[in-house]
Structure formats: C-alpha cells, structure tokens
Motif scaffolding. Structure first.
Motif, PDB file in Angstrom:
ATOM      1  N   ARG A  13     -30.992 -16.938  54.327  1.00  0.00           N
ATOM      2  CA  ARG A  13     -30.162 -16.502  53.201  1.00  0.00           C
ATOM      3  C   ARG A  13     -30.386 -15.061  52.793  1.00  0.00           C
ATOM      4  O   ARG A  13     -29.512 -14.455  52.151  1.00  0.00           O
ATOM      5  CB  ARG A  13     -30.418 -17.406  51.993  1.00  0.00           C
ATOM      6  CG  ARG A  13     -29.763 -18.756  52.117  1.00  0.00           C
ATOM      7  CD  ARG A  13     -30.292 -19.730  51.083  1.00  0.00           C
ATOM      8  NE  ARG A  13     -29.533 -20.967  51.070  1.00  0.00           N
ATOM      9  CZ  ARG A  13     -29.679 -21.948  51.945  1.00  0.00           C
ATOM     10  NH1 ARG A  13     -30.559 -21.833  52.929  1.00  0.00           N
ATOM     11  NH2 ARG A  13     -28.954 -23.035  51.878  1.00  0.00           N
ATOM     12  N   VAL A  14     -31.540 -14.500  53.109  1.00  0.00           N
ATOM     13  CA  VAL A  14     -31.843 -13.133  52.690  1.00  0.00           C
ATOM     14  C   VAL A  14     -32.273 -12.308  53.890  1.00  0.00           C
ATOM     15  O   VAL A  14     -32.630 -12.840  54.940  1.00  0.00           O
ATOM     16  CB  VAL A  14     -32.952 -13.085  51.608  1.00  0.00           C
ATOM     17  CG1 VAL A  14     -32.518 -13.802  50.355  1.00  0.00           C
ATOM     18  CG2 VAL A  14     -34.246 -13.636  52.123  1.00  0.00           C
ATOM     19  N   ARG A  15     -32.220 -10.983  53.700  1.00  0.00           N
ATOM     20  CA  ARG A  15     -32.620 -10.054  54.746  1.00  0.00           C
ATOM     21  C   ARG A  15     -33.488  -8.979  54.116  1.00  0.00           C
ATOM     22  O   ARG A  15     -33.176  -8.493  53.025  1.00  0.00           O
ATOM     23  CB  ARG A  15     -31.366  -9.440  55.361  1.00  0.00           C
ATOM     24  CG  ARG A  15     -31.627  -8.699  56.654  1.00  0.00           C
ATOM     25  CD  ARG A  15     -30.331  -8.462  57.390  1.00  0.00           C
ATOM     26  NE  ARG A  15     -29.579  -7.355  56.806  1.00  0.00           N
ATOM     27  CZ  ARG A  15     -28.299  -7.130  57.015  1.00  0.00           C
ATOM     28  NH1 ARG A  15     -27.607  -7.951  57.760  1.00  0.00           N
ATOM     29  NH2 ARG A  15     -27.696  -6.100  56.481  1.00  0.00           N
ATOM     30  N   SER A  24     -29.140  -9.889  49.756  1.00  0.00           N
ATOM     31  CA  SER A  24     -28.499 -11.191  49.938  1.00  0.00           C
ATOM     32  C   SER A  24     -27.016 -11.071  49.637  1.00  0.00           C
ATOM     33  O   SER A  24     -26.574 -10.114  48.996  1.00  0.00           O
ATOM     34  CB  SER A  24     -29.132 -12.253  49.032  1.00  0.00           C
ATOM     35  OG  SER A  24     -28.760 -12.023  47.692  1.00  0.00           O
ATOM     36  N   GLN A  25     -26.281 -12.075  50.094  1.00  0.00           N
ATOM     37  CA  GLN A  25     -24.849 -12.152  49.826  1.00  0.00           C
ATOM     38  C   GLN A  25     -24.618 -12.489  48.365  1.00  0.00           C
ATOM     39  O   GLN A  25     -25.380 -13.259  47.786  1.00  0.00           O
ATOM     40  CB  GLN A  25     -24.222 -13.228  50.714  1.00  0.00           C
ATOM     41  CG  GLN A  25     -22.737 -13.445  50.535  1.00  0.00           C
ATOM     42  CD  GLN A  25     -21.901 -12.300  51.054  1.00  0.00           C
ATOM     43  OE1 GLN A  25     -22.205 -11.760  52.113  1.00  0.00           O
ATOM     44  NE2 GLN A  25     -20.873 -11.935  50.343  1.00  0.00           N
ATOM     45  N   LEU A  47     -23.539  -7.011  51.022  1.00  0.00           N
ATOM     46  CA  LEU A  47     -24.841  -7.433  50.530  1.00  0.00           C
ATOM     47  C   LEU A  47     -25.223  -6.652  49.281  1.00  0.00           C
ATOM     48  O   LEU A  47     -24.807  -5.513  49.100  1.00  0.00           O
ATOM     49  CB  LEU A  47     -25.907  -7.200  51.599  1.00  0.00           C
ATOM     50  CG  LEU A  47     -25.727  -7.923  52.924  1.00  0.00           C
ATOM     51  CD1 LEU A  47     -26.802  -7.498  53.902  1.00  0.00           C
ATOM     52  CD2 LEU A  47     -25.774  -9.421  52.722  1.00  0.00           C
ATOM     53  N   VAL A  50     -31.446  -8.252  45.676  1.00  0.00           N
ATOM     54  CA  VAL A  50     -31.780  -9.436  44.882  1.00  0.00           C
ATOM     55  C   VAL A  50     -32.322  -8.984  43.533  1.00  0.00           C
ATOM     56  O   VAL A  50     -32.967  -7.943  43.419  1.00  0.00           O
ATOM     57  CB  VAL A  50     -32.809 -10.287  45.648  1.00  0.00           C
ATOM     58  CG1 VAL A  50     -33.385 -11.389  44.796  1.00  0.00           C
ATOM     59  CG2 VAL A  50     -32.172 -10.883  46.890  1.00  0.00           C
ATOM     60  N   ILE A  58     -39.111 -15.073  46.122  1.00  0.00           N
ATOM     61  CA  ILE A  58     -38.521 -15.018  47.464  1.00  0.00           C
ATOM     62  C   ILE A  58     -39.526 -14.478  48.470  1.00  0.00           C
ATOM     63  O   ILE A  58     -39.633 -14.980  49.595  1.00  0.00           O
ATOM     64  CB  ILE A  58     -37.226 -14.190  47.440  1.00  0.00           C
ATOM     65  CG1 ILE A  58     -36.166 -14.929  46.636  1.00  0.00           C
ATOM     66  CG2 ILE A  58     -36.730 -13.911  48.845  1.00  0.00           C
ATOM     67  CD1 ILE A  58     -34.906 -14.152  46.394  1.00  0.00           C
TER      68      ILE A  58
END
Length: 64
Positions: A13-15, A24-25, A47, A50, A58
């Motif tokens: 879900r995250v990069r 994140s989206q 994106l 966060v 996270i």
C-alpha cells in the motif's frame, strides 16, 4: 528472538522514497465516481505523502 517480519499488506500500500518519505495513494478514488466532480477525481490521482501522525506506525509495520 527471531527476526521481525514486515507487514506485507502495508508494503503493497505504501512506497518509501529515496529520502525516506512514505508515499501512498489518496483515499476516495475507488467507487461512486459518477457523483464526484471530475476536478475532484483528477486531484485525487497520484501519490501523496502520508500524514505525519501515521508515519511512526507505518515504519514499524515496514520494519524500518
């Protein structure tokens, strides 16, 4: 103690960027798109970083 396993669901879900930011989206682009204005749906693409309140949690899930 065994090694900590990273949360595979969070990894999908995250990069993490090269500088360590977590991207994140944005939420709100999955359904009910007909009633949302096209300007709103365009704004939700791509994106974003966060929220600062979520970063610690996270990073722990990612094992960083």
């Amino acid at each position: 103690m065994p090694k900590m396993k990273s949360h595979t669901g969070m990894g999908k879900r995250v990069r993490v960027t090269g500088r360590g930011k977590i991207m994140s989206q944005q939420a709100g682009l999955r359904h009910n798109l007909e009633k949302k204005a096209s300007t709103r749906t365009r704004r939700l693409t791509g994106l974003t970083e966060v929220a600062k309140a979520d970063v610690k949690r996270i990073k722990k899930l990612l094992g960083r």
